[in-house]
Design an enzyme around this catalytic site. Structure first.
Site, PDB file in Angstrom:
ATOM      1  N   GLY A  38     -11.794  -5.063 -67.973  1.00 27.30           N
ATOM      2  CA  GLY A  38     -12.148  -3.425 -69.340  1.00 27.30           C
ATOM      3  C   GLY A  38     -12.683  -4.263 -69.803  1.00 27.30           C
ATOM      4  O   GLY A  38     -13.542  -3.505 -70.878  1.00 27.30           O
ATOM      5  N   ASP A  94      -9.819  -4.208 -74.252  1.00 32.06           N
ATOM      6  CA  ASP A  94     -10.641  -2.360 -74.051  1.00 32.06           C
ATOM      7  C   ASP A  94      -9.882  -1.658 -74.506  1.00 32.06           C
ATOM      8  O   ASP A  94     -10.067  -1.060 -75.829  1.00 32.06           O
ATOM      9  CB  ASP A  94     -10.962  -1.857 -72.653  1.00 32.06           C
ATOM     10  CG  ASP A  94      -9.478  -2.106 -71.953  1.00 32.06           C
ATOM     11  OD1 ASP A  94      -8.228  -2.300 -72.023  1.00 32.06           O
ATOM     12  OD2 ASP A  94      -9.888  -2.131 -70.225  1.00 32.06           O
ATOM     13  N   ASP A  97      -3.117   0.872 -75.686  1.00 28.95           N
ATOM     14  CA  ASP A  97      -1.913   1.867 -75.190  1.00 28.95           C
ATOM     15  C   ASP A  97      -0.061   1.551 -75.201  1.00 28.95           C
ATOM     16  O   ASP A  97      -0.318   2.163 -76.288  1.00 28.95           O
ATOM     17  CB  ASP A  97      -2.561   2.063 -73.476  1.00 28.95           C
ATOM     18  CG  ASP A  97      -1.661   3.967 -73.159  1.00 28.95           C
ATOM     19  OD1 ASP A  97      -1.641   4.055 -74.074  1.00 28.95           O
ATOM     20  OD2 ASP A  97      -1.738   3.671 -71.506  1.00 28.95           O
ATOM     21  N   THR A  98      -0.053   1.330 -74.576  1.00 24.86           N
ATOM     22  CA  THR A  98       1.751   1.090 -74.673  1.00 24.86           C
ATOM     23  C   THR A  98       1.507  -0.423 -75.440  1.00 24.86           C
ATOM     24  O   THR A  98       3.141  -0.200 -76.334  1.00 24.86           O
ATOM     25  CB  THR A  98       2.226   1.420 -73.225  1.00 24.86           C
ATOM     26  OG1 THR A  98       1.896  -0.237 -72.774  1.00 24.86           O
ATOM     27  CG2 THR A  98       1.875   2.014 -72.768  1.00 24.86           C
ATOM     28  N   GLY A  99       0.328  -0.822 -75.327  1.00 24.52           N
ATOM     29  CA  GLY A  99       0.615  -2.860 -75.898  1.00 24.52           C
ATOM     30  C   GLY A  99       1.531  -3.339 -75.340  1.00 24.52           C
ATOM     31  O   GLY A  99       1.027  -4.596 -75.986  1.00 24.52           O
ATOM     32  N   THR A 101       0.618  -4.440 -72.731  1.00 28.20           N
ATOM     33  CA  THR A 101      -0.331  -5.926 -72.038  1.00 28.20           C
ATOM     34  C   THR A 101      -0.737  -6.562 -72.986  1.00 28.20           C
ATOM     35  O   THR A 101      -0.794  -8.192 -72.397  1.00 28.20           O
ATOM     36  CB  THR A 101      -1.930  -5.119 -71.980  1.00 28.20           C
ATOM     37  OG1 THR A 101      -1.567  -4.480 -70.698  1.00 28.20           O
ATOM     38  CG2 THR A 101      -2.714  -5.949 -71.106  1.00 28.20           C
ATOM     39  N   LEU A 102      -1.314  -6.180 -74.609  1.00 28.39           N
ATOM     40  CA  LEU A 102      -1.203  -7.605 -75.523  1.00 28.39           C
ATOM     41  C   LEU A 102      -0.617  -8.614 -75.815  1.00 28.39           C
ATOM     42  O   LEU A 102      -0.508  -9.421 -76.226  1.00 28.39           O
ATOM     43  CB  LEU A 102      -2.139  -6.926 -76.210  1.00 28.39           C
ATOM     44  CG  LEU A 102      -2.466  -7.925 -76.965  1.00 28.39           C
ATOM     45  CD1 LEU A 102      -4.545  -8.439 -77.288  1.00 28.39           C
ATOM     46  CD2 LEU A 102      -2.961  -6.545 -78.733  1.00 28.39           C
ATOM     47  N   LYS A 125      -5.221   4.028 -78.770  1.00 32.96           N
ATOM     48  CA  LYS A 125      -4.606   5.515 -78.279  1.00 32.96           C
ATOM     49  C   LYS A 125      -3.553   5.701 -79.674  1.00 32.96           C
ATOM     50  O   LYS A 125      -2.530   5.464 -79.315  1.00 32.96           O
ATOM     51  CB  LYS A 125      -3.459   5.629 -76.737  1.00 32.96           C
ATOM     52  CG  LYS A 125      -4.754   5.778 -75.996  1.00 32.96           C
ATOM     53  CD  LYS A 125      -4.197   6.806 -74.760  1.00 32.96           C
ATOM     54  CE  LYS A 125      -5.073   5.811 -73.002  1.00 32.96           C
ATOM     55  NZ  LYS A 125      -4.380   5.555 -71.961  1.00 32.96           N
ATOM     56  N   ASP A 153     -12.646   1.524 -65.890  1.00 32.58           N
ATOM     57  CA  ASP A 153     -11.864   2.527 -64.880  1.00 32.58           C
ATOM     58  C   ASP A 153     -10.892   3.270 -64.320  1.00 32.58           C
ATOM     59  O   ASP A 153     -10.124   3.222 -65.537  1.00 32.58           O
ATOM     60  CB  ASP A 153     -12.149   1.103 -64.001  1.00 32.58           C
ATOM     61  CG  ASP A 153     -10.364   1.008 -63.460  1.00 32.58           C
ATOM     62  OD1 ASP A 153     -10.108   0.166 -64.958  1.00 32.58           O
ATOM     63  OD2 ASP A 153     -10.038   0.598 -62.425  1.00 32.58           O
TER      64      ASP A 153
HETATM   65  P1  IMP Z   1      -0.959  -0.782 -72.536  1.00 34.33           P
HETATM   66  O1  IMP Z   1      -0.347  -2.398 -72.145  1.00 34.33           O
HETATM   67  O2  IMP Z   1      -0.489   0.258 -71.896  1.00 34.33           O
HETATM   68  O3  IMP Z   1      -0.783  -1.015 -73.926  1.00 34.33           O
HETATM   69  O4  IMP Z   1      -2.480  -0.590 -71.455  1.00 34.33           O
HETATM   70  C1  IMP Z   1      -3.785  -1.721 -72.013  1.00 34.33           C
HETATM   71  C2  IMP Z   1      -4.370  -1.939 -70.460  1.00 34.33           C
HETATM   72  O5  IMP Z   1      -3.589  -0.612 -69.621  1.00 34.33           O
HETATM   73  C3  IMP Z   1      -5.709  -1.757 -70.888  1.00 34.33           C
HETATM   74  O6  IMP Z   1      -5.844  -3.324 -70.850  1.00 34.33           O
HETATM   75  C4  IMP Z   1      -6.607  -0.451 -69.759  1.00 34.33           C
HETATM   76  O7  IMP Z   1      -6.581  -1.912 -68.380  1.00 34.33           O
HETATM   77  C5  IMP Z   1      -5.131  -0.343 -69.581  1.00 34.33           C
HETATM   78  N1  IMP Z   1      -5.514   1.238 -69.924  1.00 34.33           N
HETATM   79  C6  IMP Z   1      -4.764   1.775 -70.878  1.00 34.33           C
HETATM   80  N2  IMP Z   1      -5.656   3.022 -70.955  1.00 34.33           N
HETATM   81  C7  IMP Z   1      -6.166   3.305 -70.143  1.00 34.33           C
HETATM   82  C8  IMP Z   1      -7.478   4.260 -70.707  1.00 34.33           C
HETATM   83  O8  IMP Z   1      -7.056   5.731 -70.660  1.00 34.33           O
HETATM   84  N3  IMP Z   1      -7.942   4.424 -69.152  1.00 34.33           N
HETATM   85  C9  IMP Z   1      -8.098   3.638 -68.591  1.00 34.33           C
HETATM   86  N4  IMP Z   1      -7.832   2.935 -68.477  1.00 34.33           N
HETATM   87  C10 IMP Z   1      -5.986   2.863 -69.333  1.00 34.33           C
HETATM   88 MG    MG Z   2      -7.285  -3.696 -69.261  1.00 31.17          MG
END
Ligand code: IMP
Ligand code: MG
Length: 175
Positions: A38, A94, A97-99, A101-102, A125, A153
């Protein structure tokens, strides 16, 4: 589709981030680690605004997700990380969201003993975080909607949009 960030807004956001990074790092060499897939578009735009010596590395982190099923198994693979020991490392993604991944990626990179480790994301978000950390740099706050474009995507589609838009049910029907 409902546009959330225009191409002009993103361009300006990238310019502002580049300015902050040049204040933070000066001419120190920085290793940028981009989380695939992303953040590819952001990576390409951002590095062309940076003037310090740079190395670029890529890491794959993905969780299978759709608008209906946002959580599933987490997968990371380190394609080819250069030596990060004693380096100033900046992770870019990119969207925060929940965090999770980071958090996962930062934990993996810390094991390489970088001199410093910071993170920057294009979007955060609101009210979604499930983790105790925040990115060091957030370019845009967005509402809690599933967004696509500028690298993001939905089932591998829409990454090539030059803007960010919220995906609506009728966008999926019109295939
Ligand atoms: P997290 O682990 O929930 O913070 O999600 C982060 C990853 O989820 C990002 O790197 C995106 O690849 C994917 N993601 C989260 N929200 C969206 C969205 O609204 N559209 C597309 N990809 C998303
Ligand atoms: Mg991603």
């Amino acid at each position: 589709m409902k546009q959330i960030l225009s191409a002009d807004q993103i361009r300006e956001g990238v310019r502002e981030l580049a300015e902050k990074l040049s204040v933070a790092y000066g001419q120190r060499p920085v290793t940028i680690v981009a989380i695939l897939t992303g953040s590819l578009v952001l990576l390409a735009d951002l590095i062309r605004q940076l003037e310090m010596p740079l190395r670029v590395a890529l890491i794959q982190a993905s969780r299978y997700r759709t608008p209906d099923e946002p959580r599933a198994d987490f997968v990371t693979t380190q394609a080819s990380l250069p030596n990060l020991k004693d380096r100033d490392v900046l992770v870019i993604d990119d969207i925060f969201d929940t965090g999770h991944t980071l958090v996962e990626v930062l934990a993996q990179l810390l094991m390489h003993e970088p001199a410093s480790l910071r993170s920057a994301v294009l979007m955060r978000k609101s009210d979604r975080s499930e983790v105790p950390i925040q990115p060091d740099y957030v370019m845009f706050e967005i509402p809690d909607e599933f967004v696509v474009g500028y690298g993001l995507d939905y089932e591998d589609r829409f990454r090539n949009l030059p803007y960010v838009a919220a995906l609506e049910p009728e966008d999926l029907a019109s295939e």
